[in-house]
Design a protein around this motif. Structure first.
Motif, PDB file in Angstrom:
ATOM      1  N   THR A  66      80.112  64.736  -3.452  1.00  0.00           N
ATOM      2  CA  THR A  66      80.985  65.419  -3.113  1.00  0.00           C
ATOM      3  C   THR A  66      79.784  66.770  -2.772  1.00  0.00           C
ATOM      4  OG1 THR A  66      80.708  66.518  -5.169  1.00  0.00           O
ATOM      5  CG2 THR A  66      82.938  64.632  -5.280  1.00  0.00           C
ATOM      6  N   SER A 106      81.582  60.526 -10.038  1.00  0.00           N
ATOM      7  CA  SER A 106      82.082  62.136 -10.008  1.00  0.00           C
ATOM      8  C   SER A 106      82.430  62.768 -11.963  1.00  0.00           C
ATOM      9  CB  SER A 106      83.367  63.196  -9.242  1.00  0.00           C
ATOM     10  OG  SER A 106      83.789  64.346  -9.729  1.00  0.00           O
ATOM     11  N   ARG A 141      89.383  63.030 -10.712  1.00  0.00           N
ATOM     12  CA  ARG A 141      89.266  63.325  -9.072  1.00  0.00           C
ATOM     13  C   ARG A 141      90.540  62.494  -8.508  1.00  0.00           C
ATOM     14  NH1 ARG A 141      86.098  67.241  -5.881  1.00  0.00           N
ATOM     15  NH2 ARG A 141      84.321  67.454  -6.557  1.00  0.00           N
ATOM     16  N   ASN A 181      92.530  60.031  -5.960  1.00  0.00           N
ATOM     17  CA  ASN A 181      92.143  59.469  -5.806  1.00  0.00           C
ATOM     18  C   ASN A 181      92.917  59.596  -3.862  1.00  0.00           C
ATOM     19  OD1 ASN A 181      90.008  57.614  -6.608  1.00  0.00           O
ATOM     20  ND2 ASN A 181      92.449  56.407  -7.369  1.00  0.00           N
ATOM     21  N   TYR A 216      87.432  57.524  -6.708  1.00  0.00           N
ATOM     22  CA  TYR A 216      87.253  58.675  -7.290  1.00  0.00           C
ATOM     23  C   TYR A 216      86.648  57.235  -8.658  1.00  0.00           C
ATOM     24  CZ  TYR A 216      86.937  62.400  -3.782  1.00  0.00           C
ATOM     25  OH  TYR A 216      87.082  62.894  -3.048  1.00  0.00           O
TER      26      TYR A 216
END
Length: 304
Positions: A11, A33, A37, A39, A45
Motif C-alpha cells: 500500500t 496489510s 481492507r 478486496n 488483502y
C-alpha cells in the motif's frame, strides 16, 4: 490460473505502482496489510502483525512469488535509539514472519524478491564506483541493509530463488523523494545541500517496478542488483535540474551542513552523503532503463 504475487508494503508508494503493473501483466496480487481492507476485483488483502508475529498464512501459501517491500521509512523520523531499532526490526521481523510460514508448511515459492538499498555501501562520499560485489559498510545504513538482505538470504536457504534489489532515490509523481523537495523549489528557494558534491543515484518508479517484474520473469536473476541510474548526478546538479524545470536558476547559496545536522541530527547523513553506483549487472541481463535523463524524468514527475 494466474500466477499470484504477494506484496508486503503493497500500500506504499512503490507498492501501488507495482500492483498496477502486475495486474496489467496478468498476475493476481495479494497484499499483506496491518488492518483489514476490502478486496477488489484484482487485489486480495490479508492481515499480519509483525510485532506480534501473526499472519494469515493463506496469503503466503497461495503465493507463487513474494515481493518484500515492507519496512519503516528510514527518512521519516529522526534517528533516535528507539527509531533505529524500529527501522531494523521492521525489516528483520517481517521477513522472519514469512520465513516461518514457508518453513513450517514446506512451501516452495518460484522466487522471493526483497527490497534493499544502495545504503548498503555506506553513508560515505567518494569517487569509488560501487558494484554488487563490494564489501558492505559497517555504519548504520550499511548494517541495516545487511540485516535486511540476510533475512532474504535465510529464505534462500530454503531452496527458493532470492533476489535483492538495492534501490536508489525513487522519483515518481506526487510521492517519493521529489515530494519532499518540490514545495521549496516551487517557491524558488531551492539550493544544494552541504558541499553539493555528494552523489545521488536515482531511479524512476516505473523502472524500479520493471526491475521487480524482471526478477519474477527471469529465472537467471539471483542475488543482489543495484537499481539506480549511474549518471553521476550530484546534489548540486540535481538541484540545478529541479530549479530549471521550475523555470529559474538557483540564486541561493548552499545550505550549510551544520544547519542540516542541527535540524536532522544523525539522519542528516541521508542528504549529506552519497555514493556512485554501477548498474551494469542488471543491464547485462538485458534490462533497459526507460528513464535515464534526469531532466526529462523530473518533468514527467511534475507534469512540466
Amino acid at each position: 490460473m494466474k500466477k499470484n504475487v504477494l506484496l508486503t508494503g503493497g500500500t506504499g508508494f512503490v507498492g501501488k505502482y507495482l500492483t498496477q503493473l502486475l495486474i496489467e501483466q496478468g498476475f493476481s496480487v495479494s497484499i499483506l496489510s496491518r488492518s483489514k481492507r476490502t478486496n477488489t476485483e484484482d487485489v486480495f488483502y490479508y492481515t499480519w502483525d509483525v510485532q506480534k508475529q501473526t499472519i494469515e498464512k493463506e496469503a503466503v501459501l497461495q503465493a507463487d512469488y513474494v515481493i518484500h517491500l515492507a519496512g519503516a521509512n528510514i527518512g521519516e523520523k529522526k534517528w533516535t535509539k528507539a527509531r533505529k531499532e524500529e527501522i531494523l526490526s521492521s525489516r528483520e521481523l517481517s521477513a522472519q514472519l514469512i520465513y516461518s510460514v514457508l518453513k513450517k508448511y514446506d512451501k516452495k515459492l518460484d522466487a522471493f524478491i526483497s527490497a534493499s538499498a544502495i545504503g548498503i555501501y555506506g553513508a560515505i562520499n567518494g569517487e569509488e564506483i560501487c558494484t554488487e560485489e563490494m564489501k558492505p559498510a559497517n555504519d548504520f545504513l550499511g548494517l541495516t541493509c545487511q540485516k535486511w538482505e540476510a533475512s532474504a538470504d535465510r529464505i534462500g536457504e530454503l531452496g527458493i530463488r532470492t533476489v535483492k534489489v538495492r534501490t536508489g532515490l525513487v522519483l515518481g509523481k506526487n510521492d517519493g523523494f521529489l515530494n519532499k523537495l518540490t514545495p521549496i523549489f516551487k517557491l524558488k528557494l531551492g539550493s544544494a545541500l552541504g558541499s553539493g558534491k555528494q552523489y545521488m543515484p536515482w531511479i524512476y518508479v516505473n523502472d524500479l517496478c520493471g526491475i521487480y517484474l524482471a526478477a519474477i520473469k527471469n529465472p537467471q536473476m539471483q542475488g543482489a542488483y543495484n537499481a539506480a541510474i549511474d549518471d553521476n548526478t550530484t546534489n548540486a546538479s540535481f538541484s540545478k535540474t529541479l530549479a530549471k524545470v521550475y523555470g529559474y536558476k538557483i540564486w541561493l547559496p548552499h545550505v550549510p551542513a551544520f544547519l542540516i545536522k542541527m535540524v536532522l541530527g544523525e539522519m542528516a547523513l541521508l542528504v549529506l552523503t552519497g555514493r556512485r553506483v554501477s548498474s551494469d549487472k542488471i543491464k547485462q541481463l538485458g534490462f533497459h532503463f526507460r528513464h535515464e535523463n534526469l531532466e526529462e524524468t523530473v518533468r514527467v514527475c511534475l507534469d512540466k
